[in-house]
Scaffold this motif. Sequence first.
Motif, PDB file in Angstrom:
ATOM      1  N   ILE A  64     -28.438  32.439-111.774  1.00 22.28           N
ATOM      2  CA  ILE A  64     -27.890  32.108-110.918  1.00 22.28           C
ATOM      3  C   ILE A  64     -27.887  30.143-111.455  1.00 22.28           C
ATOM      4  CG2 ILE A  64     -28.656  30.326-109.033  1.00 22.28           C
ATOM      5  CD1 ILE A  64     -30.379  34.002-108.033  1.00 22.28           C
ATOM      6  N   VAL A  65     -28.748  29.594-112.328  1.00 20.46           N
ATOM      7  CA  VAL A  65     -29.060  28.665-112.794  1.00 20.46           C
ATOM      8  C   VAL A  65     -27.616  28.247-113.408  1.00 20.46           C
ATOM      9  CG1 VAL A  65     -30.465  27.377-114.244  1.00 20.46           C
ATOM     10  CG2 VAL A  65     -31.930  28.270-112.571  1.00 20.46           C
ATOM     11  N   ALA A  66     -27.261  28.683-113.919  1.00 25.90           N
ATOM     12  CA  ALA A  66     -26.129  28.978-115.223  1.00 25.90           C
ATOM     13  C   ALA A  66     -24.942  28.553-114.365  1.00 25.90           C
ATOM     14  CB  ALA A  66     -26.249  30.052-116.063  1.00 25.90           C
ATOM     15  N   SER A  67     -25.247  30.126-113.592  1.00 25.96           N
ATOM     16  CA  SER A  67     -23.875  29.468-112.265  1.00 25.96           C
ATOM     17  C   SER A  67     -24.038  28.301-111.448  1.00 25.96           C
ATOM     18  CB  SER A  67     -23.847  30.558-110.886  1.00 25.96           C
ATOM     19  OG  SER A  67     -23.664  31.683-111.695  1.00 25.96           O
ATOM     20  N   ALA A  68     -25.139  27.876-110.683  1.00 21.30           N
ATOM     21  CA  ALA A  68     -24.832  26.399-110.503  1.00 21.30           C
ATOM     22  C   ALA A  68     -24.119  25.551-111.488  1.00 21.30           C
ATOM     23  CB  ALA A  68     -26.333  26.228-109.818  1.00 21.30           C
ATOM     24  N   ILE A  69     -25.042  25.352-112.568  1.00 22.27           N
ATOM     25  CA  ILE A  69     -24.285  24.255-113.371  1.00 22.27           C
ATOM     26  C   ILE A  69     -22.906  24.702-113.183  1.00 22.27           C
ATOM     27  CG2 ILE A  69     -24.414  23.453-116.104  1.00 22.27           C
ATOM     28  CD1 ILE A  69     -26.917  24.237-115.642  1.00 22.27           C
ATOM     29  N   TRP A  70     -22.436  25.834-113.997  1.00 20.57           N
ATOM     30  CA  TRP A  70     -20.799  25.704-114.107  1.00 20.57           C
ATOM     31  C   TRP A  70     -20.432  25.194-112.913  1.00 20.57           C
ATOM     32  CZ3 TRP A  70     -22.114  31.778-115.458  1.00 20.57           C
ATOM     33  CH2 TRP A  70     -22.428  31.396-117.364  1.00 20.57           C
ATOM     34  N   ARG A  71     -20.616  25.363-111.686  1.00 15.72           N
ATOM     35  CA  ARG A  71     -20.215  25.261-110.352  1.00 15.72           C
ATOM     36  C   ARG A  71     -19.429  23.252-110.564  1.00 15.72           C
ATOM     37  NH1 ARG A  71     -22.680  29.295-107.959  1.00 15.72           N
ATOM     38  NH2 ARG A  71     -24.228  28.037-106.834  1.00 15.72           N
TER      39      ARG A  71
END
Length: 146
Positions: A128-135
């Motif tokens: 969830i943390v990685a995905s937030a940064i990718w977005r």
Amino acid sequence: METVILSREQFADPTYLPLFDKDIIISISGDVSEIPRCLAPANSSMRLNVIFDDVLDSGQFKKVISSDDATKIVNFIQEVLPWSDRLIIHCGAGLSRSPGVAIGLARYFNIGISENELRDKYPYFNIIVASAIWRICENLGLEIAL
């Protein structure tokens, strides 16, 4: 560039004393009282404090990473990464949130270790943390690092 992922306890170890002119620090805490004291002032331009929780035993979050948190991380890295030699990311245990941030950043920035290497080393990273940064990186139109 070197990226170091630490627990809060390891971050307190003098071995990892930040070199303030070359190190950048991302401190991840569940609340303000958990932000560790270190020689780098909490308001240093080379240190970013973000507050969000990891998954609780019940699978619930108290405060999940927000788009504002992810934006702060990405903006901070864009601003200070070119002038630094080492990125220190730490959270409570150094197993989920910190690797999640590192994996999120490694896709778009040269942080000295690849996304795949980080995934192998930290299989329980917080997606969830990685995905937030990718977005955020995608919304900014950043290109994937090679």
